[in-house]
Write an enzyme that holds these catalytic residues in place. Sequence first.
Site: not given
Ligand SMILES: NC(=O)c1ccc[n+]([C@@H]2O[C@H](COP(=O)([O-])OP(=O)(O)OC[C@H]3O[C@@H](n4cnc5c(N)ncnc54)[C@H](OP(=O)(O)O)[C@@H]3O)[C@@H](O)[C@H]2O)c1
Length: 278
Positions: A23, A163, A194
């Site tokens: 992501g 969250y 978002g």
């Molecule tokens: N996607 C959205 O709609 C959205 C919107 C607003 C904010 N965000 C924020 O953006 C950030 C990235 O999210 P994303 O959308 O890219 O999600 P994603 O595709 O699910 O990626 C999440 C990343 O976090 C890592 N991670 C999760 N739990 C972990 C742990 N216990 N230890 C180490 N690494 C961990 C995962 O790696 P592993 O599983 O390999 O550990 C993965 O690399 C997050 O903080 C999320 O809250 C996302």
Amino acid sequence: MATDRAAFHVRDRWALVTGASAGIGLAYARVAAEHGFDLVLTARRKPRLDELAQELERTYGRRTFVVPADLAEPDAPQRLFDAVQQQGITVDMLVNNAGFGSRGYFRKTQWKDHAAFLQVMVTSVVHLTHLFEPGMVERGWGKIVHIASLAGLMPGSAGRTLYGPAKAFLIKFAEGLSGEHDEDGVTVTAVCPGFTYSEFHDVVGNRDAVSRLPKLMWMDADTVARQAYEAAMQGRVVLVNGAPNRALAALMKHFPDRLARELTRRGAPRAGAADDQT
Ligand SMILES: NC(=O)c1ccc[n+]([C@@H]2O[C@H](COP(=O)([O-])OP(=O)(O)OC[C@H]3O[C@@H](n4cnc5c(N)ncnc54)[C@H](OP(=O)(O)O)[C@@H]3O)[C@@H](O)[C@H]2O)c1
């Protein structure tokens, strides 16, 4: 001194990205490499990090260092810091991106799961920042980036009960900490995306629900990462990604609190936030 800072060259500087296996984190690592940063990549899934490391070395000629870590473990930030130090690497950009969503009523979720959530989303971010910030101050240049969320600027939402507060914490943390860095070359940025295409909603398990939301509300991870990188390099304190999200954040700020809470309450089930409350 100011001129020295303006002339600071990112080439051959190291950026550390948490959650680099998927992501927004993966996209951010690519953008930083494209701009000349070497990369410390961390997450739990090592094969994915290795694959990304090879890509960044091959495509951009950057150096990489892979450190698998589970940030739910309280000593993970210190181990990560020690591993980086042992390599003689100085981190000039820290990107606190790793994260996941929560779903289900607060009382229905076991304490160990809440504790792990808070460890990854809040405590590990504060701990990593505390470890890496002094070196940046010493060197007179540094970028600290928290990937927060639009959710941190909205009223709290049932079923995602921790969250929003976790993300609001990151925004306030960035605001406060940036105030401690007047004129020392270090900046702190909270990024508020978002809905973003990534693995996030598959991990939460609400992909079907969020897929029904209008396309207008979605952004791709690469665009979010590019905007985040630019905001960090410009030293912006808070960035809300995309015009629709900025409009929503502004509206919520100006609505009376009760109305904002009611609108959020009605919108939550459509986003699959509070649909498993039994
Ligand atoms: N996607 C959205 O709609 C959205 C919107 C607003 C904010 N965000 C924020 O953006 C950030 C990235 O999210 P994303 O959308 O890219 O999600 P994603 O595709 O699910 O990626 C999440 C990343 O976090 C890592 N991670 C999760 N739990 C972990 C742990 N216990 N230890 C180490 N690494 C961990 C995962 O790696 P592993 O599983 O390999 O550990 C993965 O690399 C997050 O903080 C999320 O809250 C996302």
